[in-house]
Scaffold this motif. Structure first.
Motif, PDB file in Angstrom:
ATOM      1  N   ARG A 199     -22.240  24.472 -41.243  1.00 58.09           N
ATOM      2  CA  ARG A 199     -21.003  23.970 -41.639  1.00 58.09           C
ATOM      3  C   ARG A 199     -19.857  24.093 -41.116  1.00 58.09           C
ATOM      4  O   ARG A 199     -18.830  23.477 -40.937  1.00 58.09           O
ATOM      5  CB  ARG A 199     -21.081  24.225 -43.198  1.00 58.09           C
ATOM      6  CG  ARG A 199     -22.088  23.880 -44.106  1.00 58.09           C
ATOM      7  CD  ARG A 199     -22.084  22.345 -44.383  1.00 58.09           C
ATOM      8  NE  ARG A 199     -23.140  21.890 -45.219  1.00 58.09           N
ATOM      9  CZ  ARG A 199     -24.508  21.686 -44.813  1.00 58.09           C
ATOM     10  NH1 ARG A 199     -24.769  21.853 -43.808  1.00 58.09           N
ATOM     11  NH2 ARG A 199     -25.348  21.512 -45.793  1.00 58.09           N
ATOM     12  N   LEU A 200     -19.605  25.311 -40.687  1.00 52.92           N
ATOM     13  CA  LEU A 200     -18.497  25.895 -39.837  1.00 52.92           C
ATOM     14  C   LEU A 200     -18.385  25.142 -38.473  1.00 52.92           C
ATOM     15  O   LEU A 200     -17.353  24.677 -38.421  1.00 52.92           O
ATOM     16  CB  LEU A 200     -18.515  27.538 -39.404  1.00 52.92           C
ATOM     17  CG  LEU A 200     -17.554  28.019 -38.814  1.00 52.92           C
ATOM     18  CD1 LEU A 200     -16.307  28.028 -39.659  1.00 52.92           C
ATOM     19  CD2 LEU A 200     -17.766  29.493 -38.322  1.00 52.92           C
ATOM     20  N   GLU A 201     -19.384  24.822 -37.789  1.00 48.85           N
ATOM     21  CA  GLU A 201     -19.252  24.132 -36.519  1.00 48.85           C
ATOM     22  C   GLU A 201     -18.916  22.828 -36.805  1.00 48.85           C
ATOM     23  O   GLU A 201     -18.146  21.999 -35.954  1.00 48.85           O
ATOM     24  CB  GLU A 201     -20.566  24.393 -35.764  1.00 48.85           C
ATOM     25  CG  GLU A 201     -20.722  25.771 -35.413  1.00 48.85           C
ATOM     26  CD  GLU A 201     -21.401  25.793 -34.165  1.00 48.85           C
ATOM     27  OE1 GLU A 201     -22.451  25.219 -34.008  1.00 48.85           O
ATOM     28  OE2 GLU A 201     -20.937  26.481 -33.163  1.00 48.85           O
ATOM     29  N   SER A 202     -19.350  22.138 -37.850  1.00 52.34           N
ATOM     30  CA  SER A 202     -19.040  20.897 -38.129  1.00 52.34           C
ATOM     31  C   SER A 202     -17.525  20.608 -38.671  1.00 52.34           C
ATOM     32  O   SER A 202     -16.896  19.557 -38.253  1.00 52.34           O
ATOM     33  CB  SER A 202     -20.005  20.216 -39.460  1.00 52.34           C
ATOM     34  OG  SER A 202     -21.303  20.102 -39.065  1.00 52.34           O
ATOM     35  N   ALA A 203     -17.328  21.567 -39.376  1.00 51.79           N
ATOM     36  CA  ALA A 203     -15.581  21.588 -39.872  1.00 51.79           C
ATOM     37  C   ALA A 203     -14.786  21.835 -38.400  1.00 51.79           C
ATOM     38  O   ALA A 203     -13.854  21.427 -38.530  1.00 51.79           O
ATOM     39  CB  ALA A 203     -15.411  22.734 -40.759  1.00 51.79           C
ATOM     40  N   SER A 205     -15.469  21.102 -35.416  1.00 54.03           N
ATOM     41  CA  SER A 205     -15.362  19.697 -34.815  1.00 54.03           C
ATOM     42  C   SER A 205     -14.381  18.573 -35.378  1.00 54.03           C
ATOM     43  O   SER A 205     -13.717  17.949 -34.731  1.00 54.03           O
ATOM     44  CB  SER A 205     -16.711  18.893 -34.810  1.00 54.03           C
ATOM     45  OG  SER A 205     -17.628  20.031 -34.223  1.00 54.03           O
ATOM     46  N   ILE A 206     -14.460  18.632 -36.879  1.00 50.53           N
ATOM     47  CA  ILE A 206     -13.399  17.589 -37.327  1.00 50.53           C
ATOM     48  C   ILE A 206     -12.185  18.134 -37.184  1.00 50.53           C
ATOM     49  O   ILE A 206     -11.183  17.271 -36.852  1.00 50.53           O
ATOM     50  CB  ILE A 206     -14.022  17.395 -38.824  1.00 50.53           C
ATOM     51  CG1 ILE A 206     -15.310  16.966 -39.111  1.00 50.53           C
ATOM     52  CG2 ILE A 206     -13.057  16.718 -39.649  1.00 50.53           C
ATOM     53  CD1 ILE A 206     -15.942  17.078 -40.595  1.00 50.53           C
ATOM     54  N   MET A 207     -12.041  19.199 -37.494  1.00 50.19           N
ATOM     55  CA  MET A 207     -10.694  19.777 -37.222  1.00 50.19           C
ATOM     56  C   MET A 207     -10.000  19.521 -35.844  1.00 50.19           C
ATOM     57  O   MET A 207      -8.814  19.194 -35.590  1.00 50.19           O
ATOM     58  CB  MET A 207     -10.562  21.214 -37.533  1.00 50.19           C
ATOM     59  CG  MET A 207     -10.949  21.723 -38.908  1.00 50.19           C
ATOM     60  SD  MET A 207      -9.694  21.526 -39.956  1.00 50.19           S
ATOM     61  CE  MET A 207      -8.754  23.127 -39.712  1.00 50.19           C
ATOM     62  N   VAL A 209     -11.092  17.200 -33.818  1.00 45.96           N
ATOM     63  CA  VAL A 209     -10.742  15.533 -33.686  1.00 45.96           C
ATOM     64  C   VAL A 209      -9.482  15.307 -34.466  1.00 45.96           C
ATOM     65  O   VAL A 209      -8.735  14.848 -33.859  1.00 45.96           O
ATOM     66  CB  VAL A 209     -11.748  14.828 -34.244  1.00 45.96           C
ATOM     67  CG1 VAL A 209     -11.589  13.354 -34.429  1.00 45.96           C
ATOM     68  CG2 VAL A 209     -13.016  15.033 -33.422  1.00 45.96           C
ATOM     69  N   ALA A 210      -9.083  16.122 -35.641  1.00 48.21           N
ATOM     70  CA  ALA A 210      -7.878  15.729 -36.357  1.00 48.21           C
ATOM     71  C   ALA A 210      -6.676  16.578 -35.852  1.00 48.21           C
ATOM     72  O   ALA A 210      -5.623  15.670 -35.710  1.00 48.21           O
ATOM     73  CB  ALA A 210      -8.062  16.071 -37.834  1.00 48.21           C
ATOM     74  N   ILE A 211      -6.919  17.669 -35.152  1.00 45.38           N
ATOM     75  CA  ILE A 211      -5.560  18.394 -34.811  1.00 45.38           C
ATOM     76  C   ILE A 211      -5.061  17.744 -33.558  1.00 45.38           C
ATOM     77  O   ILE A 211      -3.778  17.964 -33.098  1.00 45.38           O
ATOM     78  CB  ILE A 211      -5.824  19.821 -34.565  1.00 45.38           C
ATOM     79  CG1 ILE A 211      -4.607  20.640 -34.972  1.00 45.38           C
ATOM     80  CG2 ILE A 211      -6.574  20.200 -33.440  1.00 45.38           C
ATOM     81  CD1 ILE A 211      -4.469  20.883 -36.388  1.00 45.38           C
TER      82      ILE A 211
ATOM     83  N   ILE B  53     -20.157  16.179 -44.549  1.00 40.98           N
ATOM     84  CA  ILE B  53     -18.841  16.573 -44.259  1.00 40.98           C
ATOM     85  C   ILE B  53     -18.000  15.664 -43.603  1.00 40.98           C
ATOM     86  O   ILE B  53     -16.536  15.358 -43.845  1.00 40.98           O
ATOM     87  CB  ILE B  53     -18.659  18.184 -43.475  1.00 40.98           C
ATOM     88  CG1 ILE B  53     -17.543  18.827 -43.570  1.00 40.98           C
ATOM     89  CG2 ILE B  53     -19.310  18.057 -42.110  1.00 40.98           C
ATOM     90  CD1 ILE B  53     -17.512  20.276 -43.181  1.00 40.98           C
ATOM     91  N   TRP B  54     -18.702  14.933 -42.675  1.00 43.89           N
ATOM     92  CA  TRP B  54     -17.655  14.039 -41.991  1.00 43.89           C
ATOM     93  C   TRP B  54     -17.123  12.759 -42.818  1.00 43.89           C
ATOM     94  O   TRP B  54     -15.967  12.310 -42.753  1.00 43.89           O
ATOM     95  CB  TRP B  54     -18.520  13.350 -40.818  1.00 43.89           C
ATOM     96  CG  TRP B  54     -18.643  14.103 -39.603  1.00 43.89           C
ATOM     97  CD1 TRP B  54     -19.655  15.278 -39.220  1.00 43.89           C
ATOM     98  CD2 TRP B  54     -17.798  14.121 -38.614  1.00 43.89           C
ATOM     99  NE1 TRP B  54     -19.274  15.823 -38.150  1.00 43.89           N
ATOM    100  CE2 TRP B  54     -18.281  15.067 -37.519  1.00 43.89           C
ATOM    101  CE3 TRP B  54     -16.549  13.554 -38.355  1.00 43.89           C
ATOM    102  CZ2 TRP B  54     -17.491  15.710 -36.407  1.00 43.89           C
ATOM    103  CZ3 TRP B  54     -15.686  13.843 -36.959  1.00 43.89           C
ATOM    104  CH2 TRP B  54     -16.166  14.837 -36.172  1.00 43.89           C
ATOM    105  N   THR B 110     -11.823  18.665 -45.403  1.00 47.22           N
ATOM    106  CA  THR B 110     -13.039  19.361 -44.499  1.00 47.22           C
ATOM    107  C   THR B 110     -13.058  21.045 -44.948  1.00 47.22           C
ATOM    108  O   THR B 110     -14.272  21.505 -45.200  1.00 47.22           O
ATOM    109  CB  THR B 110     -12.513  19.452 -43.098  1.00 47.22           C
ATOM    110  OG1 THR B 110     -12.352  17.882 -42.652  1.00 47.22           O
ATOM    111  CG2 THR B 110     -13.409  19.777 -42.005  1.00 47.22           C
ATOM    112  N   LEU B 114     -16.082  22.662 -46.477  1.00 49.73           N
ATOM    113  CA  LEU B 114     -16.823  24.127 -45.787  1.00 49.73           C
ATOM    114  C   LEU B 114     -17.041  24.937 -46.827  1.00 49.73           C
ATOM    115  O   LEU B 114     -18.022  25.570 -47.022  1.00 49.73           O
ATOM    116  CB  LEU B 114     -16.015  24.484 -44.920  1.00 49.73           C
ATOM    117  CG  LEU B 114     -16.298  25.679 -44.091  1.00 49.73           C
ATOM    118  CD1 LEU B 114     -17.469  25.478 -43.271  1.00 49.73           C
ATOM    119  CD2 LEU B 114     -15.108  26.303 -43.302  1.00 49.73           C
TER     120      LEU B 114
END
Lengths: 450, 166
Positions: A199-203, A205-207, A209-211, B53-54, B110, B114
């Motif tokens: 979950r941390l690594e997915s989060a 990755s999303i962050m 992409v967004a940032i 999550i995505w 997100t 998490l």
């Protein structure tokens, strides 16, 4: 390298405090205190104690605002890009960089308040329904600033804090007494289960992409503060990318200086390796060339346009009163980094630091030269004027650098400045590669299910 | 008994321990693994990796976008001001606000996802600080008394295992 050694090396600054820490806090804290007194005196005596007056209402303060927002691009943006492209060498660098973003944004965001004659009415700047009608004016770049900077600050703080949670758990496990309790709370019950890691690594990755687009938008919007105004040499379409490039440029320089200081004072020679400096040095070189390209474009188009008010500002900066600052900027931002980072022999840690100092000075001057010469020489002679910064502004400008250093020193005292878990992820247990070469790709042991 | 677990020095041993627990009839959801780093090189590192999550981040972005659109529209129409001859509801400047709040929505969604799905802030059943030193913990929480001996044998069968019961 064994995990216990990594833990010991990176947790040492948290558990051992040398006299140097107190000395640094004392020195930089005193400078910040002096700036606080200067600012209080400005609030008490009024803006007459500053050099800000008609027609130049944006002096050192807005220069500092734009400069520090630019420096903030060091961390989150660079870290996010390196994370997205899975650059293995990023691991020891990311947190050093992300911290710069958060503190630089905090310092930068102070300047709209410092720049107020009555700072206790700072809440008037916020867009909320009131008789001042700021609320519905979504067509003002200042309202865009509010949304962009707050989004970036929120995202950057979270981008910094999320990967700190597993490291807080390490500190919790190593600490005793009150410290154990505090870090236990900060670790949020982290245990390191596969689910938590995933979950941390997915989060992250999303962050990431967004940032990246948010970071680009922030400095583009800061550039809109200028380019939306009818002022000579401001109303240009190149300002958006020019500001973004300059911000990343100054950010990398800030990061290189911070890394060199951390390496020396926290004895992190085995973690912050010459290859990290060389790679970032190459990025600095690329950004120096890009910056030079933008300046050339801006200058050439203005020169061919030959518009009298613009040419007046053009020559003021290149030949007349601002020429010494302009050419210092060119040397600091272009000549020095291109020579030092372009020639492999000079691309050492010392070379990187010298080039970065040049860039920091050059980029601060760039912000100053965008603001002051243009505001002091607008379209009609009645609006011509000069600006001389006063001690209050100079002290506050110097103190921003002291505040940055102070916050950085305090952060490194309480949080591992290099991400411990990311560093552990780097080496492959089965290849024995050194940490800085990073992860070598998945080797999934797909055992048959019994 | 609260838990039985083994501490292993490397991922391969931990993988073997997980496989032996499965062979002993323990379901994946009952196997507890803890490590000080992501163990993506091993099969057990991918347990419980399915996540939405995505999609939730995208939903957060959409909520942020709708909020920005509503905020801009409602306020501009309620307090119409003439700014440089622009329309009262001007798309170009509003796109900036819409973009920023879209991203903010995605970021916040997100982080909340998490925190909720990774169980942050919730108490844990058991833990061993040796995990921070690089040991990999493999065990079972609240094992049935009847199967403790079998689980202990399964966990201890791997060379170098350090077995603990709490």
């Amino acid at each position: 390298m064994p995990h216990s050694r990594i833990n010991n090396d990176l947790l040492r600054p948290l558990f051992q405090t040398s006299w140097r820490f107190y000395l640094l806090v004392g020195i930089f804290g005193s400078i910040v205190l002096a700036a606080l007194i200067a600012w209080l005196s400005q609030a008490y005596f009024g803006f007459g104690v500053t050099g800000i007056a008609w027609p130049i209402y944006w002096g050192f303060y807005v220069t500092n605002f734009v400069f520090w927002i630019g420096i903030s691009h060091a961390g989150t943006l660079i870290s996010a890009i390196l994370r997205l492209v899975d650059a293995g060498w990023r691991r020891p660098v990311t947190r050093c960089a992300e911290v710069i973003t958060v503190f630089a944004l905090m310092i930068g965001a102070l300047f709209p308040i410092i720049h107020l004659g009555r700072p206790w009415l700072a809440f008037w700047l916020f867009p909320y329904p009131s008789e001042r009608l700021i609320w519905p004016n979504f067509r003002s770049p200042l309202v865009w600033d509010f949304f962009a900077i707050n989004t970036y600050l929120t995202g950057s703080v979270l981008f910094l804090v999320l990967p700190m949670i597993p490291d807080f758990a390490v500190v919790r496990d190593k600490a005793t007494g009150l410290r154990k309790k505090i870090y236990g709370i900060l670790a949020l019950g982290w245990r390191g289960t596969p689910k938590q890691w995933h979950r941390l690594e997915s989060a992250m990755s999303i962050m990431a992409v967004a940032i990246v687009p948010v970071a680009v938008s922030v400095h583009t919007i800061v550039s809109f503060d200028f380019s939306m105004a009818p002022v000579p040499m401001w109303q240009t379409t190149i300002f958006g990318p020019y500001f973004v490039a300059g911000a990343i440029f100054s950010g990398i320089a800030g990061l290189l200086i911070a890394m060199a200081l951390l390496r020396r004072f926290l004895h992190l020679q085995e973690y912050l390796l010459p290859i990290h400096f060389q790679n970032l040095g190459k990025l600095l070189l690329v950004m120096a060339l890009l910056w030079g390209y933008f300046v050339f474009n801006e200058r050439l188009v203005t020169y061919y346009g030959n518009e009298p008010s613009e040419m007046a500002v053009f020559w003021r900066t290149q030949r007349e009163s601002f020429a010494p600052l302009y050419w210092t900027m060119i040397i600091g931002n272009f000549v020095l980094p291109v020579v030092l980072m372009g020639i492999k022999y000079f691309r050492t840690i010392t070379g990187c630091v010298i080039a970065s100092i040049g860039v920091i000075v050059g980029m601060w001057l760039e912000r100053f030269l965008i603001i002051v010469p243009s505001l002091g020489h607008k379209y009609l002679p009645y609006s011509f004027g000069t600006y001389r910064p006063q001690p209050v502004e100079i002290i506050i400008a110097i103190a921003t650098f002291a505040a940055m250093t102070l916050l950085y020193v305090l952060f490194a005292k309480f949080v591992p400045i290099i991400s411990i878990w990311e560093l552990k992820t780097g080496p492959s247990e089965r290849t024995g590669l050194p940490h800085h070469l990073g992860h070598v790709g998945p080797v999934v042991t797909d055992r048959p299910r019994p | 008994m609260k838990a039985i677990y083994g501490l292993y020095g490397d991922g391969m041993s931990a993988q073997q321990a997980v496989n032996r627990l499965r062979a002993a009839g323990v379901a994946d959801r009952e196997i507890v693994v803890m490590s000080s780093q992501p163990m993506e090189d091993y099969e057990f590192g991918h347990m419980d990796s399915r996540t939405r999550i995505w999609w939730i981040a995208c939903l957060g972005g959409l909520i942020g976008m709708a909020t920005a659109l509503g905020l801009a529209w409602l306020t501009e129409v309620s307090w119409p001001i003439n700014v440089g001859g622009l329309p009262t509801f001007a798309w170009w400047p509003n796109l900036i606000i819409i973009f920023e709040l879209t991203m903010l929505g995605a970021i916040l969604a997100t982080v909340v996802t998490l925190a909720v799905t990774a169980g942050l802030g919730r108490g844990s059943s058991f833990y061993d600080p040796a995990v921070s030193d690089g040991k990999i913990l493999v065990g079972v929480a609240n094992p049935p008394e009847a199967s403790v001996h079998e689980l202990e044998s399964a966990l201890a069968a791997i060379h170098g295992a350090q077995i603990k019961m709490i």
